[in-house]
Design a protein around this motif. Structure first.
Motif, mmCIF file in Angstrom:
data_model
loop_
_atom_site.group_PDB
_atom_site.id
_atom_site.type_symbol
_atom_site.label_atom_id
_atom_site.label_comp_id
_atom_site.label_asym_id
_atom_site.label_seq_id
_atom_site.Cartn_x
_atom_site.Cartn_y
_atom_site.Cartn_z
ATOM 1 N N ARG A 126 16.727 39.148 40.490
ATOM 2 C CA ARG A 126 17.963 38.728 39.437
ATOM 3 C C ARG A 126 18.803 39.654 39.472
ATOM 4 O O ARG A 126 20.076 39.115 39.539
ATOM 5 C CB ARG A 126 17.110 38.665 38.190
ATOM 6 N N ALA B 100 22.794 38.742 40.763
ATOM 7 C CA ALA B 100 23.878 39.064 39.931
ATOM 8 C C ALA B 100 25.039 39.974 40.336
ATOM 9 O O ALA B 100 26.162 39.729 40.283
ATOM 10 C CB ALA B 100 23.390 39.785 38.425
ATOM 11 N N LEU C 243 26.806 37.929 42.914
ATOM 12 C CA LEU C 243 27.707 36.983 42.218
ATOM 13 C C LEU C 243 28.869 37.658 41.661
ATOM 14 O O LEU C 243 29.952 37.255 41.603
ATOM 15 C CB LEU C 243 26.780 36.227 40.944
ATOM 16 N N GLY C 244 28.590 39.106 41.344
ATOM 17 C CA GLY C 244 29.659 39.886 40.769
ATOM 18 C C GLY C 244 30.736 40.179 41.972
ATOM 19 O O GLY C 244 32.023 40.031 41.615
ATOM 20 N N LEU D 211 31.389 30.694 39.512
ATOM 21 C CA LEU D 211 30.079 30.714 38.897
ATOM 22 C C LEU D 211 29.603 29.286 38.429
ATOM 23 O O LEU D 211 28.494 29.193 37.866
ATOM 24 C CB LEU D 211 30.349 31.347 37.417
ATOM 25 N N ALA E 168 27.858 28.334 43.416
ATOM 26 C CA ALA E 168 27.173 30.102 43.535
ATOM 27 C C ALA E 168 26.181 29.971 44.432
ATOM 28 O O ALA E 168 25.881 30.488 45.019
ATOM 29 C CB ALA E 168 27.009 30.278 42.198
ATOM 30 N N LEU F 285 22.929 33.451 33.642
ATOM 31 C CA LEU F 285 23.578 33.763 35.076
ATOM 32 C C LEU F 285 24.767 34.491 34.702
ATOM 33 O O LEU F 285 25.141 35.379 35.334
ATOM 34 C CB LEU F 285 23.695 32.497 35.918
ATOM 35 N N ASP G 171 24.472 37.824 32.955
ATOM 36 C CA ASP G 171 24.091 38.879 33.649
ATOM 37 C C ASP G 171 25.202 39.280 34.913
ATOM 38 O O ASP G 171 25.360 40.569 35.314
ATOM 39 C CB ASP G 171 22.921 38.498 34.627
ATOM 40 N N THR G 172 25.672 38.403 35.407
ATOM 41 C CA THR G 172 26.759 38.337 36.436
ATOM 42 C C THR G 172 28.029 39.528 35.786
ATOM 43 O O THR G 172 28.292 40.547 36.425
ATOM 44 C CB THR G 172 27.315 37.352 36.909
ATOM 45 N N SER H 70 26.898 43.126 35.153
ATOM 46 C CA SER H 70 26.803 43.711 36.546
ATOM 47 C C SER H 70 28.025 44.283 36.835
ATOM 48 O O SER H 70 28.454 45.390 37.160
ATOM 49 C CB SER H 70 26.159 42.936 37.582
ATOM 50 N N VAL H 71 29.247 43.384 36.760
ATOM 51 C CA VAL H 71 30.583 43.772 36.911
ATOM 52 C C VAL H 71 31.052 44.799 36.004
ATOM 53 O O VAL H 71 31.725 45.766 36.216
ATOM 54 C CB VAL H 71 31.396 42.400 36.947
#
Length: 192
Positions: free
Chosen positions: A16, A20, A23-24, A35, A40, A61, A64-65, A68-69
């Motif tokens: 996960r 993320a 996806l970031g 997204l 995605a 999603l 979390d993305t 992360s960014v």
């Protein structure tokens, strides 16, 4: 049996986090429209059902993305700001210098998209933007030497508003030059 489940849970958590982060990278390059679950999933070479398996929901999603960014930007900013506390005007100048760097522009463009969605009432983005705003205020507060008698949290909030406005203007108008001297001159006129 318990050890196997723990290992599976740890593997799912690691996957996960990796998704993320990937996806970031995508949203930094392409924006929030990337997204959508199907888009995605296709970009990651998986299915939308697998994304839902790992994240549980589209809201998770997205959260979390963006976390992360946000962590990536926070790590970058923290590594470049190790000096002792600095005066408020120097904080504005330093932050604008960091945020104006080419490698930081995708973060700021994404931030502008997130704020727009939050303002339009999207609860996912409102929560993320509020959390990130509080983190920015704390970041400014612990790095700024405020004059005696000034309430640090309120002043850090005001500094963030100035930084945000000037940063947004810089995204729109790269030919604007250095606005900090003009800002300082304007503020001194208002104090007179």
């Amino acid at each position: 049996m318990g050890l196997k489940r723990e290992r599976q849970a740890a593997d799912k958590t690691a996957k996960r986090a990796a998704l993320a982060a990937a996806l970031g990278d995508i949203v930094l390059a392409e924006g929030l429209d990337a997204l959508s679950l199907r888009l995605a999933a296709a970009r990651l070479g998986t299915s939308d059902r697998m994304l839902l398996y790992y994240f549980g929901s589209k809201a998770n999603l997205i959260a979390d993305t963006l976390a992360s960014v946000s962590q990536r930007l926070a790590t970058n900013l923290s590594s470049t700001t190790t000096q002792p506390k600095i005066p408020p005007v120097d904080m504005i100048e330093m932050a604008l210098g960091l945020l104006g760097q080419p490698e930081t522009k995708p973060f700021m463009a994404l931030w502008a998209e997130m704020v727009a969605k939050a303002v339009r009432g999207d609860t996912i983005f409102r929560e993320v933007v509020n959390n990130m705003t509080q983190a920015w205020i704390e970041w400014i507060e612990i790095r700024t030497e405020f004059p005696a008698g000034v309430e640090p949290k309120q002043s850090a909030t005001a500094i963030l508003a100035v930084i945000e406005g000037m940063s947004t203007f810089g995204l729109l108008n790269s030919e604007s030059g250095d606005l900090l001297p003009i800002l300082c001159e304007t503020l001194s006129v208002f104090r007179s």
